[in-house]
Design an enzyme around this catalytic site. Structure first.
Site, PDB file in Angstrom:
ATOM      1  N   LEU A   1       0.768  -1.224  -0.108  1.00 56.66           N
ATOM      2  CA  LEU A   1       0.013   0.084   0.116  1.00 56.66           C
ATOM      3  C   LEU A   1       0.984   1.175  -0.079  1.00 56.66           C
ATOM      4  O   LEU A   1       0.852   2.100   0.959  1.00 56.66           O
ATOM      5  CB  LEU A   1      -0.928   0.055   1.194  1.00 56.66           C
ATOM      6  N   HIS A   2       1.646   1.509  -1.041  1.00 54.55           N
ATOM      7  CA  HIS A   2       2.548   2.577  -1.130  1.00 54.55           C
ATOM      8  C   HIS A   2       2.346   3.014  -2.728  1.00 54.55           C
ATOM      9  O   HIS A   2       1.895   2.418  -3.545  1.00 54.55           O
ATOM     10  CB  HIS A   2       3.923   2.086  -0.953  1.00 54.55           C
ATOM     11  N   ALA A   3       2.704   4.208  -2.843  1.00 52.61           N
ATOM     12  CA  ALA A   3       2.668   4.866  -3.996  1.00 52.61           C
ATOM     13  C   ALA A   3       1.253   4.669  -4.878  1.00 52.61           C
ATOM     14  O   ALA A   3       0.429   5.050  -4.370  1.00 52.61           O
ATOM     15  CB  ALA A   3       3.996   4.482  -5.057  1.00 52.61           C
TER      16      ALA A   3
ATOM     17  N   PRO B   1      -0.485   2.036  -5.841  1.00 51.00           N
ATOM     18  CA  PRO B   1      -1.750   1.359  -5.098  1.00 51.00           C
ATOM     19  C   PRO B   1      -2.299   1.763  -3.952  1.00 51.00           C
ATOM     20  O   PRO B   1      -3.581   1.965  -3.944  1.00 51.00           O
ATOM     21  CB  PRO B   1      -1.092  -0.255  -4.651  1.00 51.00           C
TER      22      PRO B   1
END
Length: 89
Positions: free
Chosen positions: A13-15, A17
């Site tokens: 759950l980074h950038a 997404p």
């Protein structure tokens, strides 16, 4: 309503997404919170800072909790985001 979902995108759950996750959460009237299952901590799913602050990685299982008229639809949409690999993976 709540649901547990494994994170499929390699970036977790980074950038990108996380951005897609937050945008999706904001499309619904339901109040949605998300947290890594083992942490017990829940944060607002409509906050980019909160979502990326979880540090959720590929393979982690997150708990989604939703309340409101369209809670089930919100959970369905967010589960799709979390369980779909990013393009090019």
């Amino acid at each position: 309503m709540e649901r547990e979902v494994e994170i499929v995108p390699e970036a977790g759950l980074h950038a990108r997404p996380a951005s897609k996750f937050v945008q999706t959460a904001n499309e619904y009237d339901a109040t949605v919170e998300v947290g890594i299952v083992d942490s017990g901590k829940l944060v607002p799913a409509n906050s980019m800072l909160s979502v990326t602050g979880l540090g959720a990685k590929h393979g982690d299982v997150v708990r989604l909790v939703a309340e409101g008229d369209d809670a089930e639809a919100a959970l369905d949409a967010l589960e799709t985001v979390l369980s779909t690999p990013e393009d090019g993976e």
